[in-house]
Scaffold this active site. Structure first.
Site, short mmCIF file in Angstrom:
data_model
loop_
_atom_site.label_atom_id
_atom_site.label_comp_id
_atom_site.label_asym_id
_atom_site.label_seq_id
_atom_site.Cartn_x
_atom_site.Cartn_y
_atom_site.Cartn_z
CB THR A 1 -1.99 80.60 97.08
OG1 THR A 1 -1.23 79.53 96.56
CG2 THR A 1 -2.62 80.11 98.38
CG ASP A 2 -1.48 77.45 92.54
OD1 ASP A 2 -0.84 77.75 93.57
OD2 ASP A 2 -0.93 77.03 91.51
CD GLU A 3 1.54 76.82 97.74
OE1 GLU A 3 1.65 76.19 98.79
OE2 GLU A 3 2.42 77.58 97.31
CE1 TYR B 1 0.65 81.38 102.12
CE2 TYR B 1 0.87 79.62 100.50
CZ TYR B 1 0.63 80.95 100.81
OH TYR B 1 0.36 81.85 99.80
CE LYS C 1 -3.45 83.67 100.96
NZ LYS C 1 -3.39 85.14 101.16
P1 NAD Z 1 5.43 88.45 100.95
O1 NAD Z 1 5.73 87.50 102.05
O2 NAD Z 1 6.52 88.88 100.03
O3 NAD Z 1 4.80 89.79 101.58
C1 NAD Z 1 3.82 89.78 102.56
C2 NAD Z 1 3.72 91.19 103.15
O4 NAD Z 1 2.68 91.16 104.15
C3 NAD Z 1 5.00 91.65 103.87
O5 NAD Z 1 5.32 92.96 103.47
C4 NAD Z 1 4.63 91.60 105.34
O6 NAD Z 1 5.30 92.57 106.14
C5 NAD Z 1 3.13 91.86 105.31
N1 NAD Z 1 2.45 91.33 106.49
C6 NAD Z 1 2.60 90.09 107.04
N2 NAD Z 1 1.82 89.97 108.13
C7 NAD Z 1 1.13 91.15 108.25
C8 NAD Z 1 0.15 91.62 109.17
N3 NAD Z 1 -0.28 90.89 110.20
N4 NAD Z 1 -0.35 92.88 108.98
C9 NAD Z 1 0.09 93.66 107.96
N5 NAD Z 1 1.03 93.26 107.08
C10 NAD Z 1 1.54 92.01 107.22
O7 NAD Z 1 4.23 87.80 100.16
P2 NAD Z 1 3.91 87.83 98.59
O8 NAD Z 1 4.66 86.75 97.93
O9 NAD Z 1 4.03 89.22 98.08
O10 NAD Z 1 2.37 87.40 98.61
C11 NAD Z 1 1.35 88.37 98.77
C12 NAD Z 1 0.00 87.67 98.81
O11 NAD Z 1 -0.17 86.92 97.61
C13 NAD Z 1 -0.12 86.68 99.96
O12 NAD Z 1 -1.44 86.76 100.46
C14 NAD Z 1 0.11 85.32 99.31
O13 NAD Z 1 -0.60 84.30 99.98
C15 NAD Z 1 -0.45 85.57 97.93
N6 NAD Z 1 0.14 84.75 96.85
C16 NAD Z 1 1.50 84.69 96.69
C17 NAD Z 1 2.03 83.94 95.64
C18 NAD Z 1 3.53 83.88 95.40
O14 NAD Z 1 3.96 83.08 94.57
N7 NAD Z 1 4.34 84.71 96.04
C19 NAD Z 1 1.19 83.23 94.79
C20 NAD Z 1 -0.19 83.32 94.97
C21 NAD Z 1 -0.70 84.09 96.01
#
Ligand code: NAD
Length: 336
Positions: A129-131, A163, A167
């Site tokens: 993430t950019d965070e 969070y 990350k």
């Molecule tokens: P999300 O919360 O929708 O999904 C996360 C998934 O990971 C879920 O299905 C959950 O069951 C699974 N999970 C959690 N803990 C786990 C574990 N210990 N073992 C196996 N599975 C596990 O998240 P998202 O929004 O789809 O984000 C996905 C990735 O992208 C994350 O790493 C997040 O940091 C990164 N990200 C998200 C955004 C955003 O805006 N949503 C932006 C940049 C980066």
């Protein structure tokens, strides 16, 4: 046909990535199925012979190691994470366990696999993430929507929330394992995603669902925080372009779309007034907005410089905010 493992594939971004990669790959999803997972996100693939699923915690080294050895992937996309900032402020336990220890455990399992199978070319793509960068350097620029002070791949890590700190830690683990153990890796730091399949607790689905349910819409502080927004399929395209190009190292990904939280909420609500008008005449969803105390440690502004990924892969975001919001609203209205 490549064999690909996606962790967190039942989540928002992971399920969109799985769908895309299943078009011409074998895909194994590993997901613990936390509250954030949605089984229905991928249920239509249950009978697809190229789709495999394991309900497992990425922190479980032994099980994950066996799964990887059996499946023999060519690539791993690591998305499993605890992803909601407010939850991390309430209690960071699961964030430390999954995002830091889980990534460590997964890296160790991947190293074992590479040793046993001489899979030196396997690429580990860590979705981040950019965070991790915290606020843009100059807090005085809060009202400045220009991109001149955007995060580049050389910006300092300065995470503000549990969070983003978790990350940031996982990013450091991946790059250190890459350097020390010669593991080819990509770390992509992306801005705020939105689109179909996102959990209701995140900003855009929260605004849409609260409005449709007639509930008040809480905006933190003065709502002037600036974020960069990217439609989820643009993020997926960027991940795939990076993967196909064989690029390695750090890449920032953003939607070239900065907007204040309050302006974004208003934009969505004005669209809903047209697309899904309330029964009561002359009423507007804008009336549901309510300002609440700011989130502790709330970053004021994020902004992404896309130059490196554009130069390396020719990728560019293609979906405008208006188009993306209309697609997203349409999806949530059909779902409810
Ligand atoms: P999300 O919360 O929708 O999904 C996360 C998934 O990971 C879920 O299905 C959950 O069951 C699974 N999970 C959690 N803990 C786990 C574990 N210990 N073992 C196996 N599975 C596990 O998240 P998202 O929004 O789809 O984000 C996905 C990735 O992208 C994350 O790493 C997040 O940091 C990164 N990200 C998200 C955004 C955003 O805006 N949503 C932006 C940049 C980066």
């Amino acid at each position: 046909m490549n064999k690909i493992i996606i962790t967190g594939g039942l989540g928002f971004i992971g399920s969109n990535l799985t769908k895309k990669l299943l078009e011409n790959n074998k895909v194994l999803v590993i997901d613990k199925m936390t509250y954030a997972a949605n089984n229905s996100n991928l249920s239509k693939f249950n009978n697809n012979p190229n789709f495999f699923f394991e309900k497992k915690d990425v922190s479980n080294f032994k099980k994950i190691n066996n799964i990887i050895k059996d499946f023999k992937p060519d690539k791993i996309f690591h998305l499993a994470a605890e992803s909601h900032v407010d939850r991390s402020i309430d209690n960071a336990d699961e964030f430390i366990k999954t995002n830091i220890l889980g990534t460590y455990s997964l890296l160790e399992a991947v190293l074992e696999y590479r040793k046993s199978f001489e899979k030196k070319e396997l690429i580990f793509h860590h979705v981040s993430t950019d965070e991790v960068f915290g606020d843009v350097k100059d807090r005085g620029k809060i009202n400045d929507l220009s991109e001149s002070d955007s995060f580049t791949e050389n910006s300092k890590y300065f995470p503000s929330s549990p969070y983003s700190a978790s990350k940031a830690s996982s990013d450091h683990l991946v790059s250190a394992w890459g350097r020390t153990y010669d593991l080819p890796y990509v770390i992509s730091n992306c801005s705020n995603n939105y689109g179909p399949f996102q959990a209701k607790e995140k900003f855009i689905p929260y605004v849409i669902s609260s409005a449709v349910e007639g509930k008040k819409i809480s905006i933190y502080g003065d709502g002037n925080q600036i974020r960069d927004w990217i439609y989820v399929t643009d993020h997926i395209d960027a991940i795939i372009k990076l993967s196909e190009s064989g690029a390695k190292g750090f890449f920032n990904i953003g939607g070239d779309c900065q907007i204040r939280n309050i302006d974004l909420a208003k934009k969505i609500l004005k669209k809903l007034d047209i697309i899904f008008p309330q029964k009561k005449k002359n009423s507007s969803y804008l009336d549901l907005i309510s300002y609440v105390d700011d989130r502790p440690g709330h970053d004021v502004k994020y902004a992404i410089d896309n130059t490196k990924i554009i130069n390396s892969t020719n990728w560019r975001p293609s979906i405008s905010l208006d188009e993306g919001l209309e697609l997203t609203i349409d999806w949530y209205l059909k779902k409810n």
